[in-house]
Design a protein around this motif. Structure first.
Motif, PDB file in Angstrom:
ATOM      1  N   GLY A  99     -23.966  -7.623 -18.165  1.00 40.89           N
ATOM      2  CA  GLY A  99     -23.964  -8.106 -19.539  1.00 40.89           C
ATOM      3  C   GLY A  99     -24.048  -6.970 -20.531  1.00 40.89           C
ATOM      4  N   PHE A 100     -25.048  -7.044 -21.425  1.00 40.62           N
ATOM      5  CA  PHE A 100     -25.329  -6.003 -22.414  1.00 40.62           C
ATOM      6  C   PHE A 100     -24.197  -5.865 -23.434  1.00 40.62           C
ATOM      7  CE2 PHE A 100     -27.735  -5.143 -18.605  1.00 40.62           C
ATOM      8  CZ  PHE A 100     -29.019  -5.220 -19.127  1.00 40.62           C
ATOM      9  N   VAL A 101     -24.209  -6.807 -24.369  1.00 43.22           N
ATOM     10  CA  VAL A 101     -23.263  -6.803 -25.480  1.00 43.22           C
ATOM     11  C   VAL A 101     -23.525  -5.611 -26.397  1.00 43.22           C
ATOM     12  CG1 VAL A 101     -22.568  -8.072 -27.556  1.00 43.22           C
ATOM     13  CG2 VAL A 101     -22.937  -9.308 -25.401  1.00 43.22           C
ATOM     14  N   THR A 103     -25.272  -1.900 -27.593  1.00 44.02           N
ATOM     15  CA  THR A 103     -25.687  -0.578 -27.135  1.00 44.02           C
ATOM     16  C   THR A 103     -27.212  -0.397 -27.122  1.00 44.02           C
ATOM     17  OG1 THR A 103     -23.628   0.567 -27.658  1.00 44.02           O
ATOM     18  CG2 THR A 103     -25.640   1.878 -27.741  1.00 44.02           C
ATOM     19  N   PRO A 104     -27.948  -0.768 -28.186  1.00 42.58           N
ATOM     20  CA  PRO A 104     -29.401  -0.563 -28.142  1.00 42.58           C
ATOM     21  C   PRO A 104     -30.064  -1.302 -26.980  1.00 42.58           C
ATOM     22  CG  PRO A 104     -28.690  -1.089 -30.378  1.00 42.58           C
ATOM     23  CD  PRO A 104     -27.518  -1.327 -29.480  1.00 42.58           C
ATOM     24  N   ASN A 105     -29.551  -2.468 -26.645  1.00 47.89           N
ATOM     25  CA  ASN A 105     -30.115  -3.245 -25.539  1.00 47.89           C
ATOM     26  C   ASN A 105     -29.879  -2.555 -24.206  1.00 47.89           C
ATOM     27  OD1 ASN A 105     -30.424  -4.919 -27.716  1.00 47.89           O
ATOM     28  ND2 ASN A 105     -29.617  -6.742 -26.736  1.00 47.89           N
ATOM     29  N   ALA A 106     -28.668  -2.015 -24.039  1.00 47.80           N
ATOM     30  CA  ALA A 106     -28.362  -1.298 -22.799  1.00 47.80           C
ATOM     31  C   ALA A 106     -29.227  -0.045 -22.674  1.00 47.80           C
ATOM     32  CB  ALA A 106     -26.878  -0.932 -22.762  1.00 47.80           C
ATOM     33  N   MET A 107     -29.362   0.689 -23.762  1.00 51.03           N
ATOM     34  CA  MET A 107     -30.179   1.903 -23.742  1.00 51.03           C
ATOM     35  C   MET A 107     -31.622   1.595 -23.336  1.00 51.03           C
ATOM     36  SD  MET A 107     -28.304   4.572 -24.773  1.00 51.03           S
ATOM     37  CE  MET A 107     -27.122   5.206 -25.979  1.00 51.03           C
ATOM     38  N   ALA A 108     -32.135   0.448 -23.800  1.00 51.25           N
ATOM     39  CA  ALA A 108     -33.533   0.094 -23.562  1.00 51.25           C
ATOM     40  C   ALA A 108     -33.844  -0.155 -22.093  1.00 51.25           C
ATOM     41  CB  ALA A 108     -33.906  -1.136 -24.393  1.00 51.25           C
ATOM     42  N   VAL A 109     -32.859  -0.609 -21.332  1.00 45.07           N
ATOM     43  CA  VAL A 109     -33.124  -0.946 -19.923  1.00 45.07           C
ATOM     44  C   VAL A 109     -32.868   0.224 -18.982  1.00 45.07           C
ATOM     45  CG1 VAL A 109     -32.512  -3.355 -20.399  1.00 45.07           C
ATOM     46  CG2 VAL A 109     -30.829  -1.856 -19.304  1.00 45.07           C
ATOM     47  N   ALA A 110     -32.318   1.322 -19.500  1.00 45.43           N
ATOM     48  CA  ALA A 110     -31.948   2.446 -18.640  1.00 45.43           C
ATOM     49  C   ALA A 110     -33.100   2.950 -17.777  1.00 45.43           C
ATOM     50  CB  ALA A 110     -31.343   3.572 -19.477  1.00 45.43           C
ATOM     51  N   PRO A 111     -34.298   3.182 -18.331  1.00 43.00           N
ATOM     52  CA  PRO A 111     -35.381   3.660 -17.469  1.00 43.00           C
ATOM     53  C   PRO A 111     -35.769   2.652 -16.387  1.00 43.00           C
ATOM     54  CG  PRO A 111     -35.902   3.999 -19.794  1.00 43.00           C
ATOM     55  CD  PRO A 111     -34.697   3.117 -19.746  1.00 43.00           C
ATOM     56  N   LEU A 112     -35.694   1.362 -16.706  1.00 37.32           N
ATOM     57  CA  LEU A 112     -36.067   0.326 -15.746  1.00 37.32           C
ATOM     58  C   LEU A 112     -35.127   0.304 -14.552  1.00 37.32           C
ATOM     59  CD1 LEU A 112     -36.844  -2.673 -18.132  1.00 37.32           C
ATOM     60  CD2 LEU A 112     -38.470  -1.140 -17.042  1.00 37.32           C
ATOM     61  N   ILE A 113     -33.817   0.337 -14.823  1.00 36.71           N
ATOM     62  CA  ILE A 113     -32.870   0.227 -13.710  1.00 36.71           C
ATOM     63  C   ILE A 113     -32.865   1.493 -12.867  1.00 36.71           C
ATOM     64  CG2 ILE A 113     -31.434  -1.425 -14.969  1.00 36.71           C
ATOM     65  CD1 ILE A 113     -29.371   0.824 -15.382  1.00 36.71           C
ATOM     66  N   THR A 114     -33.206   2.623 -13.500  1.00 34.71           N
ATOM     67  CA  THR A 114     -33.302   3.864 -12.737  1.00 34.71           C
ATOM     68  C   THR A 114     -34.484   3.809 -11.770  1.00 34.71           C
ATOM     69  OG1 THR A 114     -32.323   5.110 -14.569  1.00 34.71           O
ATOM     70  CG2 THR A 114     -33.511   6.368 -12.896  1.00 34.71           C
ATOM     71  N   GLU A 115     -35.633   3.378 -12.286  1.00 37.22           N
ATOM     72  CA  GLU A 115     -36.831   3.309 -11.448  1.00 37.22           C
ATOM     73  C   GLU A 115     -36.688   2.276 -10.335  1.00 37.22           C
ATOM     74  OE1 GLU A 115     -41.659   2.548 -11.868  1.00 37.22           O
ATOM     75  OE2 GLU A 115     -40.384   2.543 -13.644  1.00 37.22           O
TER      76      GLU A 115
END
Length: 395
Positions: A99-101, A103-115
């Protein structure tokens, strides 16, 4: 019961038991926008995902199912996106995020999906930097650099002076910079620019500034959807076309789902984009026919619908290659090497190095086809990587 019948029954029960052991549900957490003024994004994305799932169930390994777990972020809201991603990862134990329509929303989840090591496919957000924030991002949509830089190159061959009007958030900055680079490299001059708050519906004051500067063209960028109608209306109401000023932009300016409501003011507008509903490719005709059979003619299978279709094809390929037992790192390896020579939008692939989409960019002009307005493809820039990453590639 005969011995023969007994053996058959035992064998049948064994097969059922084996199927139960091998059965697996692969969960995809979908974070998209279903409420507020941009609710059409969530609806159009989900239509593409479900259309693919309905017509390609036979492409999954035996006993494997795919389940969508849908969440509404309500619009550009990084805190909400982060909270929803946490819930999907920890409570729902999804194997993929999508998903992630915004950009700010996508940026916010980056640390979570990495961990958590959760492969995440971007279905719209278009700022170039997103995929640099986590190795678990793969983008199947586009970047503003991909569409706006080639438009600047195209415009420089025809016009000398440009004014820029863009929405005040990351993709708007990308579009602004990308167009300016392409335009000035070709000898054009950007004589002014203005950024418009994302929440603003009134473009008249900003377009008036552009008109007062007397450019040959105005480059306009807004998020695809209702704001494009408002920008086009301001251009028309001010009589900018009668003053000899041309309006051009990325394909967000004349999105297929909003085009009919724009009226004749949209005629002749040139944009660059990675997809048009009106494209004459056989794969696109087949996709659009399937979409109409499923959803009718009152809704449009637009660019995000096609992106969702392509992304689901990549996810299914990753599931299939692993026999249904998905490993996050193996899934990312498969996603980053995905290729499809016959997408509805033309040949596409994921750049293994950047995890960004590589695709054709089309120069389109709004024309009347029959009794409908259509983005008619005039020319193609083939196999475009994200220019921002190419310009900023480490030496």
């Amino acid at each position: 019961m005969s011995r023969c019948l007994g053996r058959i029954l035992v064998a049948s029960l064994a097969l059922v038991a084996a199927a139960a052991v091998n059965a697996q549900t692969v969960k995809i957490g979908l974070i998209s926008t279903y409420s507020g003024p941009n609710a059409q994004y969530g609806e159009n994305i989900e239509r593409g995902l479900k259309l693919y799932m309905k017509h390609n169930a036979d492409k999954l390994p035996a006993g494997v199912k795919v389940e969508l777990v849908v969440r509404d972020d309500g619009g550009p809201n990084p805190d909400a996106a982060k909270r929803l991603a946490q819930e999907l990862i920890i409570r729902d134990k999804v194997h993929f995020l999508a998903g992630f329509v915004w950009t700010p929303n996508a940026m916010a989840v980056a640390p979570l999906i990495t961990e958590a090591k959760v492969p995440t496919v971007i279905l719209n957000a278009a700022s170039s930097q997103i995929t640099t924030r986590s190795p678990y991002f793969a983008r199947f949509s586009f970047t503003e650099w991909q569409v706006s830089y080639p438009l600047g190159q195209w415009a420089a061959k025809r016009y000398k002076r440009a004014y820029q009007v863009v929405s005040d958030y990351a993709p708007g900055y990308d579009a602004e910079e990308a167009f300016a680079k392409g335009f000035t490299e070709g000898g054009g001059q950007v004589i002014g620019k203005v950024r418009v708050q994302l929440a603003s519906q009134d473009f008249v004051p900003f377009m008036q500034r552009a008109m007062d500067a007397k450019p040959d063209i105005v480059f306009g960028f807004v998020p695809a959807g209702k704001l494009s109608v408002q920008l086009m209306k301001a251009f028309s109401d001010l009589g900018m076309d009668k003053a000899g000023i041309k309006l051009i932009g990325s394909g967000n300016l004349t999105t297929d789902e909003e085009l009919q409501g724009m009226g004749d003011v949209a005629l002749g507008k040139v944009t660059t984009y990675h997809y048009s509903v009106a494209a004459d490719r056989p794969a696109n005709k087949a996709f659009q026919a399937l979409f109409v059979r499923e959803y009718g003619t009152k809704v449009v299978g637009n660019f995000v619908t096609v992106t969702a279709w392509d992304a689901m094809d990549a996810i299914y390929a990753a599931i299939r290659a692993q026999g249904g037992k998905v490993d996050p790192d193996r899934s990312m390896e498969l996603l980053r090497n995905y290729r499809n020579p016959n997408s509805p939008r033309g040949p596409i692939s994921i750049d293994p190095e950047t995890r960004d989409i590589v695709q054709n960019i089309y120069v389109r002009e709004v024309r009347r086809v029959g009794n409908q307005l259509a983005n008619v493809e005039l020319d193609v820039v083939p196999n475009v990587k994200d220019p921002w990453k190419e310009f900023n590639r480490k030496k």
